[in-house]
Structure formats: structure tokens, C-alpha cells
Design an enzyme around this catalytic site. Structure first.
Site, mmCIF file in Angstrom:
data_model
loop_
_atom_site.group_PDB
_atom_site.id
_atom_site.type_symbol
_atom_site.label_atom_id
_atom_site.label_comp_id
_atom_site.label_asym_id
_atom_site.label_seq_id
_atom_site.Cartn_x
_atom_site.Cartn_y
_atom_site.Cartn_z
ATOM 1 C CG ASP A 12 -2.945 3.620 -2.253
ATOM 2 O OD1 ASP A 12 -3.850 2.783 -2.322
ATOM 3 O OD2 ASP A 12 -2.247 4.335 -1.381
ATOM 4 C CD GLU A 13 -5.535 -1.205 -0.401
ATOM 5 O OE1 GLU A 13 -6.098 -2.345 0.229
ATOM 6 O OE2 GLU A 13 -6.239 -0.309 -0.404
ATOM 7 C CG ASP A 36 -1.744 1.279 1.444
ATOM 8 O OD1 ASP A 36 -2.536 1.397 0.470
ATOM 9 O OD2 ASP A 36 -1.623 2.153 2.112
HETATM 10 P P1 TTP Z 1 -5.383 5.244 1.283
HETATM 11 O O1 TTP Z 1 -4.448 3.994 0.972
HETATM 12 O O2 TTP Z 1 -6.564 4.933 2.118
HETATM 13 O O3 TTP Z 1 -4.430 6.563 1.872
HETATM 14 P P2 TTP Z 1 -3.092 7.171 1.500
HETATM 15 O O4 TTP Z 1 -2.496 6.298 0.728
HETATM 16 O O5 TTP Z 1 -3.384 8.614 1.038
HETATM 17 O O6 TTP Z 1 -2.401 7.251 3.124
HETATM 18 P P3 TTP Z 1 -1.680 5.874 3.773
HETATM 19 O O7 TTP Z 1 -0.205 6.025 3.767
HETATM 20 O O8 TTP Z 1 -2.462 5.837 5.164
HETATM 21 O O9 TTP Z 1 -1.969 4.614 2.920
HETATM 22 O O10 TTP Z 1 -6.091 6.037 -0.263
HETATM 23 C C1 TTP Z 1 -5.153 6.209 -1.195
HETATM 24 C C2 TTP Z 1 -5.246 7.323 -1.914
HETATM 25 O O11 TTP Z 1 -7.056 7.154 -2.163
HETATM 26 C C3 TTP Z 1 -5.224 8.658 -1.151
HETATM 27 O O12 TTP Z 1 -4.140 9.095 -1.280
HETATM 28 C C4 TTP Z 1 -6.192 9.473 -1.711
HETATM 29 C C5 TTP Z 1 -7.503 8.650 -2.061
HETATM 30 N N1 TTP Z 1 -8.463 8.626 -1.062
HETATM 31 C C6 TTP Z 1 -9.418 9.654 -1.218
HETATM 32 O O13 TTP Z 1 -9.572 10.292 -2.019
HETATM 33 N N2 TTP Z 1 -10.224 9.620 -0.065
HETATM 34 C C7 TTP Z 1 -10.184 8.927 0.947
HETATM 35 O O14 TTP Z 1 -11.303 9.014 1.892
HETATM 36 C C8 TTP Z 1 -9.250 8.216 1.046
HETATM 37 C C9 TTP Z 1 -9.308 7.230 2.305
HETATM 38 C C10 TTP Z 1 -8.414 7.870 -0.038
HETATM 39 CA CA CA Z 2 -2.202 4.208 0.704
#
Ligand code: TTP
Ligand code: CA
Length: 363
Positions: free
Chosen positions: A116-117, A18
């Protein structure tokens, strides 16, 4: 028999990767002057009067208490001097495709689960130390090629790998070998189990179930009476039992891209820009065989999860993004009824797999 399992053992090794603060990290990578600063990606804060929410933020911004999905006005109050950026989806989709290509290059079953996962079934490597080496190499490659960090979990199941990847963020690597599986899970709050949201968590709290250990030990009949038969799967997960396999996409017959909005939206500009970005992205790296793709399908999920799709088959599809874009806009116009949209998707497929006049309604 699962293809990914190492010979002579039933041990599975699942990797979950992720990206860290994904949208914000892509921005910070492209604009080095932003590094080390609180960066908030999402709606315009408009000096604290802005509507809409935070998509994500840098870890520096998280230090001020800012989080995804928080109202942007609240983020502004918490850190008025943060750098506020509006999302640039085409850039994030491109970075996402590059990351998935790096993962795919290793030849293991791959399941992308969000922008992103992804999960990789690396059971074929046989041991957790070998899988750990691969995880380190993948992290290094992504950093070298894209300047981005990610967090990785390695575990015998998908759910535990996903929980593990979140434990040491950012830039983490967490390995849960089978013998440590339950001791890893037991003290965690139940909310860590994917699928347990606020509501289920509150219900479980009422029953005095707070940790995964509590859930695993709870009388299953009482759980079933409260949650129905899904309680069985839930308790299995709490006990570390999860037979879900890494499901590879069917890359031959169709290719698709979807985007879920942070906030359900009726903003026609954002909707149009997202269609543009999805069209661009779905056409990237099309191989020759994809020239059979003549059917373009647009999927719209409205607030409330009602989903509509509409497809059109072109006489001579050439795979260029402009054709897909124009067609997707036309299809969207046909099915967009002004309700707020939760998710948009574009799919390219062969004539055989899709009825050109198809129109479906589902939930
Ligand atoms: P996530 O993987 O949930 O979060 P992240 O990558 O920003 O942070 P982390 O390091 O905790 O993993 O989400 C991936 C992308 O999806 C994030 O960069 C932006 C988008 N996203 C939104 O647009 N709205 C949201 O509520 C969430 C959770 C994510
Ligand atoms: Ca992420």
C-alpha cells in the site's frame, strides 16, 4: 544525471504515498455498514482466547489503543465490541494493483515498496507547489475510483517523504520544502528514521540520543565505534542527506508479487491461499509481451530470513493464472520443509533470465 531532475536545478521532489489503515479501509469501503466503527483485521479473537495478531485496524479501533502486530487477544480486551475480520488478501492485492495503476498513469518514475505504499519521483514538475497540486489530484482520483484515503508526503528525499506521509494520517498531505527540511526532522524521535528499530533506538537512548537533532549533532567517531560504518549513513539521514533514488521495477523482463505474513506462519491453509492470491495477482494485466514469460519462480523466506527459490520453465506458457497457480503449488511443495514462513513470492520471467533448475539459498 538523474532522469527525474528538473532542468537547471538539482532539486529533487519525491512523493511518498501510503494508504490509510489499508486492509481495514478496503473492508469498510466494500461494507459501508462498517464505516465509523472500530474494525480489526487479523487473526480470529475467539472471544479473547484467539492466538495470532492484528494485521491492522481502523482509526476508530486505534482510539481504543489497538495497533498492528498486537496479540489479537489483547485487542479483544481493549475493544470486545469491535468488528473482527480475517484478512482477504486477494481483495487487498487487487486494490493495491488498482492504486499502483493510478500512480503509474502519471508517467513519473514509480517504486512500489509494499502492498500500500509507493514513491514517485516528481522532480520533473520543477516546484513543490506543482507537486502539491499533483498530490491533491492523486488523492482525489484514488478516493473517487476506490473510495479509499491515503496520506502523502512530499520532500527533497525519499526518507523525508516517507516520514512526512506519516505525519498527518489519515488523509494527510505534508510538504517539506528544502528550506524546512532540518527544522522538520530535528525534533522527531530517532525511531522515525526508517531502519531504526526498537533495538537501535534503545542503544541510541543509552547514549542520550533521542531526537534526530541529537543524532545529527553526535560525534561520528563515537557512533562508528558503537554501530560500525552504518553510523555514517544513519547520521547522513539525520541531517537530511539521502541520495537514494526512486528505483523503477524492471517491468519488461519479469513480473513478481510478494507477501510478507503478519506473523511467520506454518498454517498450510493460509500458505496455500496466499499462493492462490499471488498467482492471481501476478497474472493480472499481463500485456502481450509477457507471453514470453515461461518461467515461474516461487520464493520462500523462512523465519530467520533464509530464502529459497525454485523455478520451472514451461514449454508453452500462456499467462493464465490457473497454470501459474498449479505450477506454484508444485514448486512450493518441493521447497517447503515445514519451517515457519515469513514471506512468499511468485515471479514470472522469460526463459533467458532464469535457469529452469535453479535453486538458490541466501540470507
Ligand atoms: P501499514 O501501511 O503499516 O498500515 P496501515 O495501512 O494498515 O495503516 P496506516 O494508516 O498507519 O498506514 O500496512 C499496510 C497493510 O499491511 C496493513 O493494512 C495490513 C498489513 N500489515 C500487516 O499485515 N501486519 C503488520 O504488522 C503491519 C504493520 C501491516
Ligand atoms: Ca498504510
Amino acid at each position: 544525471m538523474e532522469s527525474g531532475i528538473a532542468q537547471g536545478t538539482s532539486q529533487r521532489i519525491i512523493m511518498h504515498l501510503d494508504m490509510d489503515s489499508f486492509y481495514a479501509s478496503v473492508e469498510m469501503q466494500e461494507r459501508p455498514e462498517l464505516r465509523g466503527k472500530p474494525v480489526v483485521n487479523g487473526a480470529d479473537p475467539n472471544q479473547g482466547k484467539g492466538r495470532g495478531v492484528v494485521a491492522t485496524c481502523s482509526y476508530e479501533a486505534r482510539g481504543f489503543g489497538i495497533r498492528s502486530a498486537m496479540p489479537i487477544s489483547q485487542a479483544f480486551v481493549l475493544c470486545p465490541h469491535a468488528v473482527f475480520l480475517s484478512p482477504d488478501f486477494p481483495r487487498y492485492l487487487k486494490a493495491s494493483a488498482d492504486i499502483m495503476a493510478i500512480l503509474k498513469a502519471h508517467g513519473f518514475p514509480l517504486q512500489q515498496v509494499s502492498i500500500d505504499e509507493a514513491f514517485l519521483d516528481v522532480s520533473r514538475l520543477g516546484t513543490f507547489p506543482a507537486a502539491t497540486d499533483l498530490a491533491v489530484r492523486i488523492k482525489e482520483t484514488i478516493l473517487a475510483h476506490l473510495g479509499l484515503t491515503c496520506s502523502v508526503g512530499l520532500a527533497p528525499t525519499k526518507v523525508v517523504a516517507k516520514i512526512a506521509s506519516d505525519v498527518h494520517k489519515p488523509d494527510g498531505l505534508t510538504v517539506v520544502e528544502p528550506e524546512n527540511l532540518f527544522s522538520f526532522l530535528a525534533p522527531m524521535p530517532v525511531r522515525k528514521i526508517p531502519g531504526i528499530g526498537k533495538k537501535a533506538e534503545a542503544d541510541l537512548f543509552e547514549m542520550d540520543i533521542r531526537t534526530i537533532r541529537d543524532l545529527a549533532a553526535f560525534d561520528i567517531q563515537v557512533l562508528i565505534a558503537r554501530f560500525g560504518r552504518s553510523a555514517i549513513a544513519l547520521q547522513d539521514l539525520a541531517g537530511g542527506i539521502d541520495k537514494n533514488e526512486v528505483k523503477e521495477r524492471d517491468g519488461v523482463k519479469s513480473v513478481s508479487r510478494e507477501m510478507t505474513f503478519t506473523d511467520d506462519t506454518g498454517d498450510e491453509y493460509l500458505i496455500a491461499a496466499t499462493i492462490d492470491a499471488l498467482a492471481e495477482e501476478v497474472c493480472r494485466n499481463l500485456s502481450d509481451e509477457s507471453l514470453h514469460y515461461r518461467t515461474i519462480t516461487v520464493k520462500v523466506r523462512y523465519q530467520g530470513f533464509v530464502t529459497m527459490t525454485k523455478a520451472r520453465t514451461l514449454p508453452h506458457y500462456t499467462g493464465d493464472s490457473e497454470t501459474v497457480r498449479t505450477c506454484a503449488h508444485a514448486l512450493l511443495r518441493d521447497i517447503f520443509d515445514g519451517r515457519k514462513i515469513r514471506l512468499l513470492g511468485i515471479r514470472l520471467s522469460s526463459f533467458d533470465t532464469c535457469d529452469a533448475r535453479q535453486m538458490t539459498l541466501g540470507v
